[in-house]
Design a protein around this motif. Sequence first.
Motif, PDB file in Angstrom:
ATOM      1  N   GLU A   1      -3.066  54.663  56.814  1.00 11.82           N
ATOM      2  CA  GLU A   1      -2.313  55.448  55.826  1.00 11.82           C
ATOM      3  C   GLU A   1      -3.153  55.734  54.583  1.00 11.82           C
ATOM      4  OE1 GLU A   1       1.766  54.982  55.000  1.00 11.82           O
ATOM      5  OE2 GLU A   1       2.190  54.057  56.931  1.00 11.82           O
TER       6      GLU A   1
ATOM      7  N   ALA B   1      -4.155  59.429  53.382  1.00 12.52           N
ATOM      8  CA  ALA B   1      -3.824  59.898  52.034  1.00 12.52           C
ATOM      9  C   ALA B   1      -5.080  60.403  51.328  1.00 12.52           C
ATOM     10  CB  ALA B   1      -3.159  58.782  51.231  1.00 12.52           C
TER      11      ALA B   1
ATOM     12  N   VAL C   1      -7.685  58.203  45.857  1.00 16.30           N
ATOM     13  CA  VAL C   1      -6.571  57.569  46.559  1.00 16.30           C
ATOM     14  C   VAL C   1      -6.559  56.119  46.096  1.00 16.30           C
ATOM     15  CG1 VAL C   1      -7.961  57.058  48.640  1.00 16.30           C
ATOM     16  CG2 VAL C   1      -5.464  57.143  48.788  1.00 16.30           C
TER      17      VAL C   1
ATOM     18  N   GLU D   1       2.064  50.425  46.730  1.00 12.78           N
ATOM     19  CA  GLU D   1       2.171  51.797  47.196  1.00 12.78           C
ATOM     20  C   GLU D   1       0.797  52.445  47.190  1.00 12.78           C
ATOM     21  OE1 GLU D   1       3.815  54.831  44.190  1.00 12.78           O
ATOM     22  OE2 GLU D   1       4.860  52.968  43.691  1.00 12.78           O
ATOM     23  N   ILE D   2       0.682  53.485  47.991  1.00 15.06           N
ATOM     24  CA  ILE D   2      -0.522  54.300  48.026  1.00 15.06           C
ATOM     25  C   ILE D   2      -0.216  55.545  47.214  1.00 15.06           C
ATOM     26  CG2 ILE D   2      -2.038  55.696  49.489  1.00 15.06           C
ATOM     27  CD1 ILE D   2      -1.416  53.664  51.770  1.00 15.06           C
ATOM     28  N   THR D   3      -1.084  55.850  46.255  1.00 13.15           N
ATOM     29  CA  THR D   3      -0.902  57.060  45.457  1.00 13.15           C
ATOM     30  C   THR D   3      -2.130  57.949  45.594  1.00 13.15           C
ATOM     31  OG1 THR D   3      -1.848  56.231  43.385  1.00 13.15           O
ATOM     32  CG2 THR D   3       0.478  55.765  43.783  1.00 13.15           C
ATOM     33  N   LYS D   4      -1.886  59.228  45.482  1.00 21.63           N
ATOM     34  CA  LYS D   4      -2.960  60.221  45.470  1.00 21.63           C
ATOM     35  C   LYS D   4      -2.985  60.814  44.074  1.00 21.63           C
ATOM     36  CE  LYS D   4      -1.080  62.493  48.860  1.00 21.63           C
ATOM     37  NZ  LYS D   4      -0.799  63.467  49.925  1.00 21.63           N
TER      38      LYS D   4
END
Length: 168
Positions: free
Chosen positions: A87, A91, A101, A112-115
Amino acid sequence: IELHYGKHLQTYITNLNNLVPGTKFENADLETIVKESDGAIFNNAGQTLNHNIYFLSFSPKGGGEPKGKLAEAIAAKWGSFENFKKEFVAAGTAVFGSGWVWLAKDNAGNLEITKEPNAGNPITKGLTPLLGFDVWEHAYYLDYQNRRADHLAELWKIIDWDAVAARY
């Protein structure tokens, strides 16, 4: 990495040091500048902070998987470290143009993964950045040309999970 560290990061630092004298940020710490600035000051402060986190997450003895509470939080959120990596790379590959990322956490420790585009950092959203991968072409073009996903896949081999976990 040598060109990226020695030239790009140094340019952001030099620019920031030239921009803040005489502003309210003159004596502020880097995180405050990123949270409260805009324009050229934000861009250079954001890139300085981002690259500091980025380079301090590497080790010649890196790789493997996180341990302890960070590993538990990753497994709880994504089911496995492998799923998280997939994931995260997806991303990073999906960031349009230049940016980052991030693996970040909120105040409760939820991951959480943020872009983030350009100099963006999850700190501006009240999150704590734990691990960031630079997806700007200057981060990989010499070694990987336009193959961003290949670059992102290789970074896992040098991640210092102890350094990342210390931010968790």
